[in-house]
Design an enzyme around this catalytic site. Sequence first.
Site, PDB file in Angstrom:
ATOM      1  N   GLY A  99      20.462  18.447  41.120  1.00  0.00           N
ATOM      2  CA  GLY A  99      21.086  18.676  42.535  1.00  0.00           C
ATOM      3  C   GLY A  99      22.603  18.438  42.459  1.00  0.00           C
ATOM      4  N   ALA A 100      23.304  17.542  41.582  1.00  0.00           N
ATOM      5  CA  ALA A 100      24.704  17.467  41.572  1.00  0.00           C
ATOM      6  C   ALA A 100      25.059  16.648  40.451  1.00  0.00           C
ATOM      7  CB  ALA A 100      25.381  17.175  42.940  1.00  0.00           C
ATOM      8  N   MET A 101      26.360  16.339  40.196  1.00  0.00           N
ATOM      9  CA  MET A 101      26.777  15.519  39.064  1.00  0.00           C
ATOM     10  C   MET A 101      27.723  15.188  39.325  1.00  0.00           C
ATOM     11  SD  MET A 101      26.022  14.181  36.113  1.00  0.00           S
ATOM     12  CE  MET A 101      27.086  13.053  35.286  1.00  0.00           C
ATOM     13  N   GLU A 102      28.246  13.728  39.145  1.00  0.00           N
ATOM     14  CA  GLU A 102      29.223  12.826  39.825  1.00  0.00           C
ATOM     15  C   GLU A 102      30.380  12.791  38.811  1.00  0.00           C
ATOM     16  OE1 GLU A 102      26.428   9.942  37.229  1.00  0.00           O
ATOM     17  OE2 GLU A 102      26.462  11.753  38.352  1.00  0.00           O
ATOM     18  N   ASN A 103      30.878  13.850  38.265  1.00  0.00           N
ATOM     19  CA  ASN A 103      32.052  13.887  37.463  1.00  0.00           C
ATOM     20  C   ASN A 103      33.420  13.473  38.369  1.00  0.00           C
ATOM     21  OD1 ASN A 103      30.391  15.618  35.433  1.00  0.00           O
ATOM     22  ND2 ASN A 103      30.687  17.197  36.909  1.00  0.00           N
ATOM     23  N   HIS A 144      28.684   7.175  43.230  1.00  0.00           N
ATOM     24  CA  HIS A 144      28.832   7.019  41.821  1.00  0.00           C
ATOM     25  C   HIS A 144      30.437   7.071  41.451  1.00  0.00           C
ATOM     26  CE1 HIS A 144      25.049   7.725  40.133  1.00  0.00           C
ATOM     27  NE2 HIS A 144      24.904   8.971  40.431  1.00  0.00           N
ATOM     28  N   GLU A 187      25.656  15.496  31.293  1.00  0.00           N
ATOM     29  CA  GLU A 187      24.721  14.270  31.198  1.00  0.00           C
ATOM     30  C   GLU A 187      23.212  14.581  30.647  1.00  0.00           C
ATOM     31  OE1 GLU A 187      24.108  10.509  34.135  1.00  0.00           O
ATOM     32  OE2 GLU A 187      23.720  12.373  34.832  1.00  0.00           O
ATOM     33  N   GLU A 213      26.576  11.378  45.230  1.00  0.00           N
ATOM     34  CA  GLU A 213      27.584  11.562  43.938  1.00  0.00           C
ATOM     35  C   GLU A 213      28.663  10.612  44.281  1.00  0.00           C
ATOM     36  OE1 GLU A 213      26.389  13.102  41.727  1.00  0.00           O
ATOM     37  OE2 GLU A 213      24.522  13.361  42.568  1.00  0.00           O
TER      38      GLU A 213
END
Length: 874
Positions: free
Chosen positions: A285-289, A323, A130, A320
């Site tokens: 912090g994190a990613m919503e894959n 998301h 992203e 997440e």
Amino acid sequence: MPGENLSRDEARDRGRLLSVDGYDVTLDVRSAVQAEDTFRSLTTIRFRCAEPGASSFADLLAPSVTSVTLNGRVLDPSAVFDGSRIALDGLAAENTLVVDAQCAYSRTGEGLHRFIDPEDGEVYLYTQYEPADARRVFTTFEQPDLKAPFTFEVTAPEGWVVLSNGVEEGEAEEGREALPVEGGGGRGAGRHRFATTQPISTYITAVVAGPYHYVADTYRRTFDDGTELEIPLGALCRKGLARHFDADDVFTVTKQGLDFFHDHFDYPYPFGKYDQAFVPEYNLGAMENPGCVTFREEFIFRGKVTEAAYEHRANVILHEMAHMWFGDLVTMQWWDDLWLKESFADFMGALSQVEATRFRNGWITFANRRKSWAYRADQLPSTHPVTADIRDLEDAKLNFDGITYAKGAAVLKQLVAYAGRDAFLEGARRYFKRHAYGNTRLTDLLSVLEETSGRDMAAWSRAWLETAGVNSLTPQATYDAQDRITELSILQEAPAAHPELRPHRVAVGLYRRQDADGTLVRYARAEVDVSGPRTVVTELAGAERPELILVNDEDLTYCKIRFDEGSLATLRSRLGELTDPLARALCWAALWGLTRDGLMPARDYLDLVLRFAGRETDIGVLQSLHSQAQTALDLYTAPEHRDTAARALAEGALGELRQAEPGSGHQLAWARHFAAVASTAADLQLLQGLLDGTAKIDGLDVDQELRWSFLQPLAAHDAADATAVDAELARDDTASGKRHQVRCLASRPAADVKARAWADVVESDALSNALVEATISGFAQPGQRELLAPYAARYFEAIERVWQERSIEIGMDVVRGLFPSWEVTQETLDAADAWLTGHAGAAPALRRIVSEQRDDLARALRARACDAAAGGRP
């Protein structure tokens, strides 16, 4: 590179022309363990063109392209590939593009990041895309509205754990050659093929690969109609962190979140499995894959942490997860409407945390921490409406900010108060069903909320989503001879640059001493719709005189809270006696706002912290107070009073540390705060004693993470040399230990140390993103102004070159982190203004960062002037 910064207009034109039917992506990452810089990436894209014969382009950031084939026609890579785009001419109605490329491993956390664990030499890979870095790993149409199904196949070293968005189909085929690789033929390999995904955007595809420690579980749910849902769960981390990994707690929160969202969204989780990977050197912090969420591995705690750390991790897990619906199932058309996913995830993460997990005080944290982030962002010169004007990808990168996340979430909380919770959630349910696997704009959401609430969403949107800035609400009361309220009104103000006065649904609380113990409690409350510059709260007429009037009690709206003189006097003398933790957090936040705005002397705020922070029950609020006190000391206190204020703050912190309950989170928080503000010889001697065991505080376990917290100020004050720092690394020869070592070494007060740190970050790209961050953190130390002074001019000379030469992630870290904020002078402000004036043609994103840092500096100067005007009183 030419064309690397995709514009909105280009994306809009390509989106009208093309639609994508599917991607087949084959990666060979065996070279990751062979110290090679690249890996093979083979991409097949099937897509349609609305205007046969037209031209377009695909996106790819790669060192080299081996071959390009369009509809069976072999194209010359040197003619069609310019380093960031592949030109596609003469398109047919239906097309197949095949690109064979050598893509580069990343050390910046963008694309396919490669990490070598210093503890055991193992190699770990993960992707982070992203907003537009999938093109660093495979050929794409890199914009969120060109969704498609993806099929990934990955050839990796034998025995590796390999994950992607889809479930793996069958067992990994060991020993098979999927793609010939230079220098890699004959090496044992595992070929992993993953199920085709639902249509998703390129930026949320993912690959995680390496000898990860993997823990499995299962979520099961039976719905009211008898339908059963079973979701495989996974949680993974590096092998070196396995002994610290509390996967059971991660799974507990995950299952609670899935239950909550199934209960409220009426749309089953749509992406099959649910893996959560905690990965090293992560920028976010994190990613919503979907199906393969990635988190920074610092959420695996190597030592004792406070309950606030567990609460924060739970909030991120739930953010997440939200998301999966807001962002993955339904995605914004372009980055203008980034808030359609981030604001909702922030709000739903807090809501689900409070209602579904053990962390019932999530709204206190939201009011105290998240909204503080929003208020700062909304007062910068770069402030923007929640729904923003995003011209290109660089704009998009910078708009992952406090407005898009926290202000948007606060606005949604106001919307729930305005439209009603049931209408809001029913609107969400219709939104998912109506736009599943599609893309939306602001109007799509407003139309469905208007259906469910019956409210005029267009007017609400104009006020809250399409204008910038934060309003201030101040109570004004008059009283009769019997000390009863004759009239209570709320005054609303807006900054001159953003004069919009908004409708606010607020609660107003009246507080006074009622109990024998003298605590402040609420004895009257009213909800009112505030509009215009002055609103009368008729319901509270006749109430007895309060000692505190709190507008926005319960934190229903997004505003700056101000106080009348009587209320402010009450808080100055009796803030610790306010019993309601949310009301107390709101008052602390408002007092910090007054300090930042130069309306309260910084030393007054520090005095409040010294007198009342020790009575704060909410550990998250306490840790925020510690952070804000340090900022007030370093940036907002007049220089002539700083040494005295610093000694008082350290003495107060040590006193609270000694009085805190042994072994408690409060004790740990005070220990960290004491270390952060320690400066005298006696303070440093105590830290050294706690490190070497000659000093002890009952209940305080000086574990490895706390040891680094104590060592860093020792290094910064020249009480620990490089030998001591290296000896600590020998105790903790891990990736985390290396980051701490780098930070401590760069903290030392020596000219050659600062020169080396500057060169490592500004003149070289050898360091990974994590070590760049650690070096910058160590470089800029309070109290080292004379050493750092020469770097102010060098900063302005270097930043445009850094921005041009480095990736945007590293460029942002350098430009923000090395801004000479240590030099709070008019001369520094003038230098920033001169740079902005003389570089009108610089990249807008670069100018934005500099203007934001310049604004923080101007704010510090105003706050110092306020503090200086208060004179020499304690």
